[in-house]
Structures are given as C-alpha cells and as structure tokens.
Design a protein around this motif. Structure first.
Motif, PDB file in Angstrom:
ATOM      1  N   LEU A   1      -2.752   2.627   5.615  1.00 21.71           N
ATOM      2  CA  LEU A   1      -3.193   3.073   4.298  1.00 21.71           C
ATOM      3  C   LEU A   1      -4.358   2.238   3.787  1.00 21.71           C
ATOM      4  O   LEU A   1      -5.157   2.716   2.980  1.00 21.71           O
ATOM      5  N   LEU A   2      -4.478   0.993   4.260  1.00 19.38           N
ATOM      6  CA  LEU A   2      -5.666   0.222   3.920  1.00 19.38           C
ATOM      7  C   LEU A   2      -6.898   0.884   4.533  1.00 19.38           C
ATOM      8  O   LEU A   2      -7.959   0.942   3.908  1.00 19.38           O
TER       9      LEU A   2
ATOM     10  N   PHE B   1       0.824  -1.205   0.000  1.00 22.09           N
ATOM     11  CA  PHE B   1       0.000   0.000   0.000  1.00 22.09           C
ATOM     12  C   PHE B   1       0.860   1.256   0.000  1.00 22.09           C
ATOM     13  O   PHE B   1       0.413   2.316  -0.423  1.00 22.09           O
ATOM     14  N   ALA B   2       2.101   1.149   0.503  1.00 17.81           N
ATOM     15  CA  ALA B   2       2.930   2.336   0.725  1.00 17.81           C
ATOM     16  C   ALA B   2       3.909   2.631  -0.406  1.00 17.81           C
ATOM     17  O   ALA B   2       4.142   3.792  -0.746  1.00 17.81           O
TER      18      ALA B   2
ATOM     19  N   LEU C   1      -1.329   0.290  -4.439  1.00 24.66           N
ATOM     20  CA  LEU C   1      -1.153   1.725  -4.226  1.00 24.66           C
ATOM     21  C   LEU C   1      -2.349   2.533  -4.701  1.00 24.66           C
ATOM     22  O   LEU C   1      -2.648   3.588  -4.140  1.00 24.66           O
ATOM     23  N   MET C   2      -3.042   2.054  -5.722  1.00 22.15           N
ATOM     24  CA  MET C   2      -4.159   2.802  -6.284  1.00 22.15           C
ATOM     25  C   MET C   2      -5.510   2.291  -5.786  1.00 22.15           C
ATOM     26  O   MET C   2      -6.554   2.677  -6.307  1.00 22.15           O
TER      27      MET C   2
ATOM     28  N   ILE D   1       2.071  -7.093   4.842  1.00 21.90           N
ATOM     29  CA  ILE D   1       1.275  -5.924   4.462  1.00 21.90           C
ATOM     30  C   ILE D   1       2.054  -4.703   4.913  1.00 21.90           C
ATOM     31  O   ILE D   1       2.258  -4.501   6.117  1.00 21.90           O
ATOM     32  N   ASP D   2       2.517  -3.893   3.967  1.00 24.79           N
ATOM     33  CA  ASP D   2       3.491  -2.860   4.325  1.00 24.79           C
ATOM     34  C   ASP D   2       2.901  -1.649   5.040  1.00 24.79           C
ATOM     35  O   ASP D   2       3.640  -0.864   5.623  1.00 24.79           O
TER      36      ASP D   2
END
Length: 259
Positions: A144-145, A68-69, A101-102, A139-140
C-alpha cells in the motif's frame, strides 16, 4: 485442545529456551509474505504482542508501527483478544503508532513524501534510542505504500533502504508485510524480489499444497538466512508449520513438515 504458543515462537526462531529473549531478531529485516487465500496478518499480531509483552525484563522493547492497511482501533481490538492493550502500551510510550491510511503522495512530490515519512520514523527512533531499549519498526503493508507512491517501486525501495540503515545505526528490527499475489506478472515483480533480497528472515503464509483442510487454514514457511558460514555464504533453514486462526487470533499452532 490448546497448544503451547512457543510452537509459533520456535518457528520464528524466537524460542531458544528464554521466552523473554528477542536477540535472534535484533538488527534484522523480516519480511512477511502472504496472499488472498492465506492472510499473514496473524503473524504481525503475534509479534506485536510478543514485543510488547510485560514479561520482557524492564519492558525493554519499543514498537514503532506504521499503518497503511488498518487503523489503530483495528489492531487494538484484535490485540485485546490476545491479552495486549495497545491503548495502555501507547500511553506508556512502548508503542508509537503512525496512521498512514490517508497518505497520498502528489505526482510531483512522491520522493519528498517518502523522505518525509522516513524522517518521521527516524526522529521517533532517535527519540527513544537513548533509553537503551530494543526498537522494532513494523510496517503493516508495504504494498500500500507503493500505491500511495503512485506505483513508484524505486521510491518504495529507496524508503526501505533508508530504514535499513537504522538496523546498523540503532540495531532496529524491521518487520513488513507484502502481498505476493498482487504482483502476478513478471513486469511488476521487482518489489517482492528486492524485498526478499533485503530481508534476513522471510515468513511466507500460503495455502496447503494438498488443498483445503477442515481444521487447518494454511502453511507457514520460514526462511532464515542465519549467519555466515565464514565463507561468505548464508546458512538457510526452512520450517513448515500449519496453523489455525480463530477470531483474528492464533488459536493454536502446531508443527507440520520440516525441511
């Protein structure tokens, strides 16, 4: 002066005399908690390299990475500095990379978006489970999720509980990162507290309590819930370590105070 990388592995309870053994973390949930002043991404980098190490017998570890990052190119660049080529690992099917990311869940379909993401992860796990390999889901940035889910903490926690079922069904390890300092008010601290409750191991990167130092960037504290003492109570152990980071990789890692 170079110091043994095993100091970091020992801090993370991964060094039991056998550098190829991942047994302490199999089937467990690991939470990396950091803040703006002390970024904990280097822990994730170290673990990617460790789990994809060619020294592991028969290359018996597969990483499913949900980003996500940062994009794949970011992690590939950093891991190459650390001696791990992610392009090769992806081609060899030891790394399965999901670029999220999107990701942006629509207001009227947040739950569907979360379920779809879990479905993709579940399919990836099921596809490699028959290979009899250790599976690690990374899950980085779980924070952000939550942003992608339009701030729905409930949907994020549901997603993590879905993933948690994979630890018992397939003995997967789950590793995720959360940023403590963005949850500054009590009203918004539900996700960090619930994640801590879910985690078996908590790794916290934070500034030194004594302030800034010229050669040390911060302090790492590891809370390992360990195993039950037979009375339903968890055994806990906290170790404090200091680390120094250079060019996005760990230059050395050495013991600080312990409790």
């Amino acid at each position: 002066m170079d110091r043994p990388a095993s100091f970091l592995d020992e801090a993370l309870s991964l060094d039991d005399g056998d550098s190829n053994n991942l047994q302490p973390w199999i089937g467990r949930v690991v939470l990396v908690e950091d803040c703006v002043e002390t970024n904990g991404a280097f822990v994730l980098h170290h673990l990617i390299k460790r789990f994809l190490s060619p020294n592991l017998s028969s290359s018996d570890s597969i990483v499913i990475f949900v980003a996500f990052a940062q994009p794949f190119s970011h992690y590939d660049r950093i891991l190459r500095k650390m001696g791990c080529n992610l392009v090769v690992q992806r081609e060899n099917k030891r790394l399965i990379f999901f670029d999220m990311l999107m990701l942006e869940c629509p207001d009227d379909g947040v739950e569907d978006g979360i379920i779809a993401l879990y479905g993709n992860i579940q399919k990836a796990v099921e596809a490699v489970s028959s290979l009899n390999k250790n599976i690690t889901i990374m899950i980085d940035d779980i924070s952000l999720l939550e942003v992608a889910a339009n701030g729905s903490t409930k949907d994020v926690l549901d997603f993590m509980h879905y993933c948690h079922t994979l630890t018992t069904q397939f003995a997967c390890t789950i590793i995720t990162v959360i940023h403590e300092d963005i949850y500054s008010s009590a009203d918004h601290f539900t996700l960090p507290l619930q994640m801590e409750h879910l985690a078996d191991i908590k790794i916290k990167a934070e500034p030194l309590v004594t302030g800034l130092a010229a050669d040390v960037h911060g302090q790492l504290t590891i809370l390992n819930k360990g195993s039950s003492d037979g009375l339903g109570r968890w055994k806990s152990k906290i170790r404090n370590f200091h680390y120094r980071v250079k060019e996005n990789s760990v230059e050395y890692f050495y013991p600080g105070g312990r409790t």
